[in-house]
Design a protein around this motif. Structure first.
Motif, PDB file in Angstrom:
ATOM      1  N   VAL A   1       6.970  -5.995  -8.651  1.00  8.76           N
ATOM      2  CA  VAL A   1       5.456  -4.988  -9.476  1.00  8.76           C
ATOM      3  C   VAL A   1       6.637  -3.906  -9.226  1.00  8.76           C
ATOM      4  O   VAL A   1       6.442  -2.818  -9.892  1.00  8.76           O
ATOM      5  CB  VAL A   1       4.539  -4.632  -8.125  1.00  8.76           C
ATOM      6  CG1 VAL A   1       3.706  -5.442  -7.835  1.00  8.76           C
ATOM      7  CG2 VAL A   1       5.061  -3.926  -7.202  1.00  8.76           C
ATOM      8  N   ARG A   2       7.729  -3.662  -9.422  1.00 11.68           N
ATOM      9  CA  ARG A   2       8.745  -3.011  -9.749  1.00 11.68           C
ATOM     10  C   ARG A   2       8.694  -2.079 -11.138  1.00 11.68           C
ATOM     11  O   ARG A   2       7.992  -0.612 -10.667  1.00 11.68           O
ATOM     12  CB  ARG A   2      10.429  -3.165  -9.716  1.00 11.68           C
ATOM     13  CG  ARG A   2      10.030  -3.387 -11.296  1.00 11.68           C
ATOM     14  CD  ARG A   2      11.898  -4.049 -11.077  1.00 11.68           C
ATOM     15  NE  ARG A   2      12.741  -4.655 -11.880  1.00 11.68           N
ATOM     16  CZ  ARG A   2      12.526  -5.796 -12.160  1.00 11.68           C
ATOM     17  NH1 ARG A   2      11.351  -7.044 -10.908  1.00 11.68           N
ATOM     18  NH2 ARG A   2      12.379  -6.352 -13.364  1.00 11.68           N
TER      19      ARG A   2
ATOM     20  N   LEU B   1      10.125  -9.481  -1.843  1.00  9.67           N
ATOM     21  CA  LEU B   1       9.650 -10.212  -3.384  1.00  9.67           C
ATOM     22  C   LEU B   1       9.773  -9.829  -4.005  1.00  9.67           C
ATOM     23  O   LEU B   1       9.263 -10.167  -5.349  1.00  9.67           O
ATOM     24  CB  LEU B   1       9.985 -11.948  -2.839  1.00  9.67           C
ATOM     25  CG  LEU B   1      11.137 -12.777  -2.004  1.00  9.67           C
ATOM     26  CD1 LEU B   1      10.781 -14.060  -1.247  1.00  9.67           C
ATOM     27  CD2 LEU B   1      12.558 -12.328  -3.579  1.00  9.67           C
ATOM     28  N   ALA B   2       7.965  -9.517  -3.230  1.00 12.43           N
ATOM     29  CA  ALA B   2       6.532  -8.448  -3.770  1.00 12.43           C
ATOM     30  C   ALA B   2       7.159  -7.030  -4.574  1.00 12.43           C
ATOM     31  O   ALA B   2       7.007  -7.495  -6.052  1.00 12.43           O
ATOM     32  CB  ALA B   2       5.474  -9.277  -2.965  1.00 12.43           C
TER      33      ALA B   2
ATOM     34  N   ALA C   1       0.647  -0.952   0.278  1.00 12.00           N
ATOM     35  CA  ALA C   1       0.201   0.018   0.071  1.00 12.00           C
ATOM     36  C   ALA C   1       0.706   0.837  -0.764  1.00 12.00           C
ATOM     37  O   ALA C   1       0.757   2.368  -0.522  1.00 12.00           O
ATOM     38  CB  ALA C   1      -0.769  -0.221   1.215  1.00 12.00           C
ATOM     39  N   GLY C   2       2.145   1.301   0.540  1.00 12.38           N
ATOM     40  CA  GLY C   2       2.509   2.545   0.754  1.00 12.38           C
ATOM     41  C   GLY C   2       3.614   2.722  -0.459  1.00 12.38           C
ATOM     42  O   GLY C   2       3.810   3.727  -0.890  1.00 12.38           O
ATOM     43  N   LEU C   3       3.820   1.711  -1.208  1.00 11.92           N
ATOM     44  CA  LEU C   3       5.016   1.956  -2.516  1.00 11.92           C
ATOM     45  C   LEU C   3       3.653   2.378  -3.299  1.00 11.92           C
ATOM     46  O   LEU C   3       4.143   3.281  -3.761  1.00 11.92           O
ATOM     47  CB  LEU C   3       4.882   0.250  -2.869  1.00 11.92           C
ATOM     48  CG  LEU C   3       6.653  -0.035  -2.125  1.00 11.92           C
ATOM     49  CD1 LEU C   3       6.848  -1.197  -2.570  1.00 11.92           C
ATOM     50  CD2 LEU C   3       7.337   1.464  -2.637  1.00 11.92           C
TER      51      LEU C   3
ATOM     52  N   TYR D   1       6.782   4.323  -9.357  1.00 14.34           N
ATOM     53  CA  TYR D   1       7.731   5.298 -10.518  1.00 14.34           C
ATOM     54  C   TYR D   1       8.278   6.432  -8.783  1.00 14.34           C
ATOM     55  O   TYR D   1       7.871   6.336  -7.975  1.00 14.34           O
ATOM     56  CB  TYR D   1       5.949   6.598 -11.087  1.00 14.34           C
ATOM     57  CG  TYR D   1       6.865   7.806 -11.556  1.00 14.34           C
ATOM     58  CD1 TYR D   1       6.443   8.095 -11.182  1.00 14.34           C
ATOM     59  CD2 TYR D   1       7.127   7.238 -12.719  1.00 14.34           C
ATOM     60  CE1 TYR D   1       6.607   9.983 -11.599  1.00 14.34           C
ATOM     61  CE2 TYR D   1       7.648   8.608 -13.213  1.00 14.34           C
ATOM     62  CZ  TYR D   1       7.731  10.150 -12.734  1.00 14.34           C
ATOM     63  OH  TYR D   1       8.133  10.971 -13.616  1.00 14.34           O
ATOM     64  N   GLY D   2       8.612   6.609  -9.415  1.00 13.42           N
ATOM     65  CA  GLY D   2      10.112   7.706  -8.440  1.00 13.42           C
ATOM     66  C   GLY D   2      10.217   6.824  -6.823  1.00 13.42           C
ATOM     67  O   GLY D   2      10.790   7.706  -6.511  1.00 13.42           O
ATOM     68  N   LEU D   3      10.545   5.651  -7.231  1.00 12.02           N
ATOM     69  CA  LEU D   3      11.440   5.176  -6.004  1.00 12.02           C
ATOM     70  C   LEU D   3      11.496   3.520  -5.939  1.00 12.02           C
ATOM     71  O   LEU D   3      10.556   3.206  -7.116  1.00 12.02           O
ATOM     72  CB  LEU D   3      10.159   5.064  -4.569  1.00 12.02           C
ATOM     73  CG  LEU D   3       8.702   4.952  -4.873  1.00 12.02           C
ATOM     74  CD1 LEU D   3       8.502   2.845  -4.901  1.00 12.02           C
ATOM     75  CD2 LEU D   3       7.957   5.092  -4.048  1.00 12.02           C
ATOM     76  N   ALA D   4      12.312   3.496  -5.854  1.00 15.66           N
ATOM     77  CA  ALA D   4      13.105   1.891  -6.089  1.00 15.66           C
ATOM     78  C   ALA D   4      12.218   0.923  -5.553  1.00 15.66           C
ATOM     79  O   ALA D   4      11.379   0.962  -4.123  1.00 15.66           O
ATOM     80  CB  ALA D   4      14.277   1.718  -5.217  1.00 15.66           C
TER      81      ALA D   4
END
Lengths: 112, 903
Positions: free
Chosen positions: B854-855, B849-850, B531-533, B859-862
């Motif tokens: 979904v990378r 891992l998850a 959720a944070g990502l 956007y804008g973060l690793a």
């Protein structure tokens, strides 16, 4: 009414073995099987006659014996049981297990 | 259990009375034989009977055992278990409702997500033998692309080459138009233009009347007929049998309805439900004759025994021929061979199966939907483990009851069966509730998926796959929730349980529950981090620089009613803009050929007068605009000047404005002002660059701004020779002083009558709509993360309260020996930490891992952004410790005397 029976209570597994052995040659109905076991064992093993039937039905469900209705010696209808092919195979297996068990016990008794 | 056994059991259950009487007869025969034996030995009849009965033993017990073995009791066992379970539910309705609620939520979410996935990704079209349908896409592109583009003349040529495929049909992508039924107000409906063999190739038969056929293709403009969808016929025509022959008017013509399509059929584009089909002969003549306008899409049916590659072969050949001819006619002399070769390479196509139809949704949503499936799957696991934990706790409380039962002679198998009935019944009730949840949730999900300006319509009725999935969910629930608690209880050790009252409440259960809880914590952490990502990604995208100011901008798509010659059209558009500029409340107004964030812009190869090295792919985006365009959109002018009215006239000097990306790509560091550009093809029209503007993102907040050339719309034919100048349709954008939503209705009203308003949108809405996916993921992950956190909190609270009650004796002694309440609290919290820490560690690994998976969506973060990981862990720890604090406080405040006394 249940009366306490002063007879040897046979374990379920051995009862199965005895039934299978008894049915090796000819099909028999419940009472004949019970009589036969008593005869051969020399009256020492007195099967609690009632407990024969659950065992017979269980063996039937396992597919080791097969049952058919036919006329008995007294003229009444009776359910005749006979061994199936897989029952014959099972008999061999059970005989072998029994032999191994008694041999093991025998060894323990000798050595101990 | 063998087949024979099963058959005998079924027979025993069905023919109960017969089985019973047979048994009685068997016993009776046995007794008679035994009696006979005693009579022969000399006893009288009564004595013989008495002895025989004694020898036989208890007839009732033999009967009962035979019944048990025979399986006749099975039905009565199940019935009795059900009765018992229902009684237990009625006794604790709160618990039952809570469990069913949680399970229904988990199962419902899974079912809804799966049915959307099924509708978008898995379902085949409701046509005849969809697996032999195929279409072509660009070989180097995404297989989910629409592809298969063709012009009408090219389509006719391709259709004639029927060696490899049985037939080829063509259709135009469905579009919304205004339709009048009879004399009522116009409705906005989905219309599709199709070739005569469209329905034939698909193998679809009319529900009523007839469908469009080949003979409706012959004379252009002569077949004003339409086929309507079943839904249209039901809703708009009220199932009337006289619908055939009624009239529809749109596009300045009146059409006769000739037939109704079958109920399930919605076209070939998944996500659109077509209402009206019209024959291709009714398309504008200009489009039919234009062999360069690739406005159609094709789909074919393969011949049996032919592969897709073979079927696509003749189409590839035809496209190659066409392209080569085009290059020969239009490429400027001296174009290097490798540029031509690369151009041809771009047009390579490949065949793909088309049984699933075409969907713009697939490309966008296949990954997000998979992620959502994963998320709701996690939620399901959490819900099940929560319920399992609750059942274990309740089971432990029933230990005494179970052991008494066992000592009275109940078989362990029976106990297990009865315990399993409880969870099975819960699962069945939850599954029924889940169906209702899913029914509500599915349209919500579909609504979230697509932008409000272009909502998708999907068919999500129950099919075999959905049914199988829901059964699977139910089974999973039973196994996960009920199996292990049931096994644990059924194996209960009789003696210690009965003797030791302290162990009445079950010690071993707590360890399992702690284990389950740690797993729950791990899963919850994965969700919260996710959720944070996603939330952070959304924020990053929303605050990224677009290069223009979309707020306060309103866009109206207008069509000129009367098509005059070029001069009169130009005049009409020009006076429209002048008039609009005089409306109150507007700061700027301008025209353009396309809107930002409403689809990809036009790209074209160009040449410049740059003396520096040319870029490898001299391609740029084009936009055709009026003066004041940049001020309307809030794009900064960096150097040079804006367009003026005088630049628009086709006789005026050709000028253009470029953006910085263009200057950088084509001119390196040099100043492009004053330099010239033209299109790549023959007949160059050298256009002078007179201004430089800021870069803008054109279609996606993620993609960098492309190089852009802005040209006055009056000069559109300098670049696209076959385009009408100016077009019949253009976009009017206005910048309002205040809130634009109120402006929209006013604008519609005030547009002069020579123009038809096809639609009015807010520019900001168009930008936001490109973020639907990200918004979906952020919202779902957050929502479910919060749910999971709550469940984990409830679970932890339950386990800790339990533990406190169990160790009441020990804690009482400690307090009596002088331990401070603080120490007791610390003890409880320490115990909680023993569950939370391993859970968090596991969760961090899982999340890592998850997030890697979904990378592409971030956007804008690793994917391993330490801030988010840390923040999520702290949030979780804090939240859960809070849940544990309540039992801790209760333990610390307990009266030691009561605790000690209570054994």
């Amino acid at each position: 009414m249940p009366h306490p029976e002063p007879k040897l209570d046979i374990l379920q597994g051995t009862l199965d073995l005895l039934i299978l052995r008894t049915l090796v040659s000819v099909p028999m109905h419940g009472w004949s099987i019970s009589e036969r076991i008593q005869q051969i064992s020399g009256e020492a093993l007195q099967v609690n006659q009632g407990s024969l039937y659950p065992a017979l039905h269980r063996l039937e469900h396992r597919g080791w014996i097969k049952a058919e209705w036919a006329t008995s010696e007294l003229g009444r209808r009776a359910r005749f049981y006979r061994l199936t092919a897989s029952g014959r195979r099972q008999l061999e297996v059970e005989k072998e297990n029994w032999a191994r068990l008694t041999a093991a016990i025998g060894r323990v008794l000798e050595l101990a | 259990m063998t087949l024979g056994d099963l058959l005998l059991r079924i027979r025993a259950s069905l023919f109960r009375r017969k089985t019973e009487s047979e048994l009685e007869e068997e016993f009776a025969t046995h007794l008679e034989f035994q009696m006979r034996k005693y009579i022969d030995a000399g006893f009288d009849v009564d004595e013989a009977r008495r002895r025989a009965c004694i020898d036989f033993g208890s007839r009732e017990s033999a009967r009962e055992e035979c019944r048990e073995v025979g399986g006749a009791n099975w039905v009565s066992h199940v019935a009795r278990d059900l009765q018992y379970t229902l009684r237990a539910f009625r006794r604790s309705p709160g618990f039952t409702c809570f469990v069913i609620f949680i399970l229904a939520l988990g199962m419902g979410a899974n079912l809804a997500t799966f049915s959307v996935m099924d509708a978008i990704l898995l379902r085949m079209l409701p046509v005849n033998e969809p697996q032999s349908l195929f279409r072509t896409v660009n070989a180097s592109g995404n297989p989910y692309d629409a592809g298969g583009g063709s012009s009408y003349p090219l389509f006719l040529q391709m259709r004639r080459r029927t060696s490899a495929f049985a037939d080829l049909m063509a259709y135009r992508a469905g579009d919304l138009i205004n339709v009048k039924i009879g004399h009522s107000e116009p409705d906005r409906l989905m219309q599709q233009t199709v070739s005569g063999n469209y329905f034939g190739v698909l193998g679809v038969h009319a529900a009523f009347g007839r469908l469009i056929s080949d003979k409706d293709d012959d004379l252009p403009g002569q077949h004003a007929i339409a086929v309507v969808s079943y839904r249209f016929w039901k809703n708009k025509l009220n199932n009337s049998p006289t619908a055939i022959g009624s009239k529809l008017s749109f596009g300045n013509r009146v059409y006769d309805i000739i037939g109704v399509a079958p109920r399930q059929f919605f076209g070939v584009e998944v996500g659109k439900i077509v209402d009206i089909w019209t024959p291709i002969s009714m398309a504008p003549a200009a489009d039919l004759g234009n062999d360069h306008n690739f406005w159609l899409r094709t789909m074919g049916r393969m011949k049996p025994g032919v592969t897709i590659a073979q079927a696509a072969q003749p189409m590839q050949e035809m496209i190659n021929e066409f392209m080569l001819e085009d290059v020969r006619l239009h490429a400027p002399p001296g174009t290097p061979k490798d540029v031509i070769a690369r151009f041809l390479q771009e047009t390579r196509i490949k065949g793909v199966p088309a049984g699933g139809g075409i969907s713009f949704l697939r490309r966008q949503y296949s990954q997000p939907l998979t992620i959502m499936m994963f998320v709701v799957g996690l939620v399901m696991l959490i819900a099940c483990s929560n319920v399992a934990s609750i059942l274990i706790a309740r089971g432990s409380a029933r230990r005494q009851e179970i052991t008494i039962r066992l000592s009275l002679g109940a078989g362990r198998g029976r106990i297990f069966q009865q315990l399993l009935t409880e969870s099975t019944l819960l699962a069945i009730l939850a599954a029924s509730a889940a169906l209702l949840v899913a029914q509500r949730l599915t349209p919500l999900l579909i609504g979230l998926l697509t932008p409000s300006s272009d909502p998708a319509s999907l068919v999500t009725t129950m099919d075999l796959r959905l049914f199988g999935f829901s059964s699977f969910l139910m089974l999973l629930t039973v196994v996960l929730c009920g199996f292990f608690p049931a096994i644990r209880l059924a194996k209960a050790d009789m003696y210690t349980s009965l003797r030791n009252s302290r162990h009445l409440t079950g010690g071993g259960g707590v360890r399992t529950r702690k284990f389950l809880l740690a797993g729950q914590v791990a899963l919850t952490l994965v969700l919260v981090i996710g959720a944070g990502l996603f939330a952070r990604t959304l924020v990053n995208l929303l605050s990224s620089d677009t290069g223009f100011k979309p707020r306060s901008v309103l866009i109206a798509r207008l069509t000129l009613q009367k098509q005059g010659d070029e001069t009169s059209s130009l005049q009409a558009w020009r006076s429209l803009v002048q008039e609009v500029r005089s409306f109150p409340g507007l700061e700027h107004a301008s025209l353009s050929s396309a809107a930002l964030f409403a689809g990809s812009p036009q790209f074209q190869g160009i040449r410049t007068t740059a003396t520096e090295t040319r870029p490898a792919d001299p391609v740029t985006a084009l936009s055709f605009v009026s003066d004041d365009y940049f001020s309307t959109l809030g794009i900064r002018l960096i150097a040079g000047r804006d367009f003026q009215t005088v630049d628009e006239g086709p006789q005026s000097a050709a000028v253009a404005i470029v953006n910085q990306a263009f200057a950088h790509k084509f001119f390196g560091g040099a100043d492009p002002l004053g330099r010239k550009v033209t299109k790549m093809a023959n007949e160059p029209v050298w256009t002078e660059i007179v201004g430089i503007v800021d870069d803008v993102k054109v279609n996606s907040l993620r993609e960098a701004a492309p190089p852009m050339v802005y040209v006055p719309y009056g000069h559109i034919t300098d670049w696209l020779p076959r385009q009408a100048s100016p077009g019949r349709s253009m976009l009017l954008q206005v910048r309002g002083q205040q809130d634009v939503t109120s402006l929209s209705a006013e604008l519609r009203r005030k547009i002069p009558s020579g123009f038809v308003v096809d639609g009015v949108f807010r520019q900001q809405q168009l930008v936001n709509d490109t973020l639907v996916r990200e918004r979906l993921l952020a919202n779902t992950a957050s929502g479910f993360g919060a749910l999971a956190l709550t469940l984990a909190g409830v679970g932890l609270h339950g386990v800790m309260s339990y533990m406190v009650v169990q160790r009441r004796h020990e804690l009482g002694i400690r307090m009596a020996m002088g331990a401070e309440p603080r120490t007791i609290m610390a003890l409880v919290l320490r115990e909680s930490a023993k569950v939370l820490i391993p859970g968090i560690i596991l969760g961090l690994i899982g999340a890592r891992l998850a997030s890697h998976w979904v990378r592409a969506l971030l956007y804008g973060l690793a994917p391993d952004d330490p801030t988010i990981f840390l923040a999520a862990s702290i949030l979780l720890l804090a939240g859960l410790l809070l849940a544990a604090v309540i039992p801790a406080i209760r333990a610390a405040n307990a009266d030691p005397m009561i605790a000690l006394r209570n054994e």
